[in-house]
Scaffold this active site. Structure first.
Site, PDB file in Angstrom:
ATOM      1  N   ASP A  98      -0.229   5.179   1.010  1.00 39.76           N
ATOM      2  CA  ASP A  98      -0.504   6.145   2.070  1.00 39.76           C
ATOM      3  C   ASP A  98      -0.450   5.491   3.442  1.00 39.76           C
ATOM      4  O   ASP A  98      -1.134   4.499   3.701  1.00 39.76           O
ATOM      5  CB  ASP A  98      -1.906   6.762   1.886  1.00 39.76           C
ATOM      6  CG  ASP A  98      -1.959   7.738   0.713  1.00 39.76           C
ATOM      7  OD1 ASP A  98      -0.981   8.484   0.518  1.00 39.76           O
ATOM      8  OD2 ASP A  98      -2.983   7.750  -0.007  1.00 39.76           O
ATOM      9  N   LYS A 151      -9.633  -3.736  -2.822  1.00 38.48           N
ATOM     10  CA  LYS A 151      -8.344  -4.008  -3.463  1.00 38.48           C
ATOM     11  C   LYS A 151      -8.309  -5.413  -4.065  1.00 38.48           C
ATOM     12  O   LYS A 151      -7.570  -5.670  -4.994  1.00 38.48           O
ATOM     13  CB  LYS A 151      -7.205  -3.781  -2.479  1.00 38.48           C
ATOM     14  CG  LYS A 151      -7.013  -2.284  -2.192  1.00 38.48           C
ATOM     15  CD  LYS A 151      -5.730  -2.005  -1.464  1.00 38.48           C
ATOM     16  CE  LYS A 151      -5.468  -0.505  -1.383  1.00 38.48           C
ATOM     17  NZ  LYS A 151      -4.241  -0.203  -0.656  1.00 38.48           N
ATOM     18  N   ASP A 161       0.864  -1.161   0.000  1.00 38.32           N
ATOM     19  CA  ASP A 161       0.000   0.000   0.000  1.00 38.32           C
ATOM     20  C   ASP A 161       0.919   1.234   0.000  1.00 38.32           C
ATOM     21  O   ASP A 161       2.134   1.109   0.209  1.00 38.32           O
ATOM     22  CB  ASP A 161      -0.865  -0.060   1.270  1.00 38.32           C
ATOM     23  CG  ASP A 161      -1.635   1.228   1.517  1.00 38.32           C
ATOM     24  OD1 ASP A 161      -2.349   1.662   0.601  1.00 38.32           O
ATOM     25  OD2 ASP A 161      -1.514   1.797   2.622  1.00 38.32           O
TER      26      ASP A 161
END
Length: 292
Positions: free
Chosen positions: A43, A205, A41
């Site tokens: 952020d 996701k 990922d």
């Protein structure tokens, strides 16, 4: 474990099953680094959650805090955050209940950004003037993966154009990096008119992974995965990996430690707390590439 990877013995590293972590690492190490791929990922995983007591911006925040956005729009986006972020991290709500609300949040935010008529050439300045910070140790992380030709897939519910600009300005956007994210669609005069393709938000996701089968098909010879995330939704990022053999999941638990400790330890093999650096992932990569 102490001798294998001393960094895993730090107090800010939590593991439910230390022996299992050791077994996964031994198996991956034996297979060699040419069988490894990294899926992360962005952020609050590759970037910091906070710095000097102040929250660091996400990709969306970088744009929201920039001159490209009106004050009124900024306020609306902040209102959306105050409404939906508590829902996102609420462990008492099932994901099924959160899903439509996350879609609602992202859609409202993206529609608002489109109405701002953002110019493509404003993005570099927005990133340059922001307080975005990659986690300490990022150079070693990106450079080591590049040096060993290990593919890094960055899978983000943020804004791909901003994400790429952050790593470009940090001089770590190497050819082994691929990004799956929400990309902006600019018209011929360079003004934002829409976002491209399917929306990627924090809890879909898995669908994003399955839509990108071409990427995972190319990496079929790399059945060992190092996965890094900061939300429980990130655990699905590797669902497109074909013929997976081993997966080691490293989770960054950034806030609400007490409430979320158990769910993170049940889901991730290794949990990093207190806004950790990339020291542990780097130590794992060094171990798996033989640079011990």
């Amino acid at each position: 474990m102490k001798t294998m990877i001393p960094e895993l013995s730090s107090e800010s590293v939590w593991m439910k099953d230390r022996q299992r972590v050791e077994e996964i690492l031994q198996s991956m190490s034996k297979d060699g680094s040419n069988t490894l791929q990294v899926i992360s990922d962005f952020d609050m995983t590759l970037t910091r959650f906070s710095y000097n007591g102040k929250r660091c911006p996400t990709c969306h925040n970088i744009l929201e805090n920039s001159k490209a956005i009106s004050n009124e729009a900024r306020q609306t986006l902040d209102d959306l955050l105050q409404t939906y972020y508590p829902i996102e991290i609420d462990i008492s709500r099932p994901v099924e209940e959160k899903l439509p609300l996350m879609v609602e949040w992202w859609t409202k935010a993206h529609d608002l950004l489109v109405r701002q008529r953002i110019k493509k050439d404003e993005l570099a300045e927005a990133v340059g003037q922001s307080e975005a910070r990659l986690r300490e140790g990022y150079e070693c992380f990106f450079d080591c993966l590049h040096e060993h030709a290990i593919p890094l897939l960055i899978f983000s519910a943020g804004i791909g154009d901003i994400l790429e600009e952050v790593i470009r300005q940090a001089n770590v956007f190497h050819p082994n990096v691929k990004v799956i994210s929400n990309y902006m669609d600019f018209d011929e005069s360079g003004i934002l008119r829409a976002f491209k393709g399917e929306l990627i938000h924090i809890y879909n996701k898995r669908e994003g992974a399955l839509l990108n089968t071409g990427h995972f098909e190319e990496l079929r010879s790399r059945p060992n995965v190092l996965l890094m995330g900061d939300s429980l939704g990130d655990l699905d990022m590797a669902d497109g990996v074909q013929d997976m053999k081993n997966i080691l999941k490293i989770g960054f638990l950034n806030d609400k430690l007490k409430e979320r400790k158990q769910s993170y330890m049940d889901s991730y093999d290794v949990v990093l707390v207190e806004d950790a650096s990339l020291e542990v992932p780097n130590a794992v990569i060094r171990f798996l590439t033989g640079n011990k």
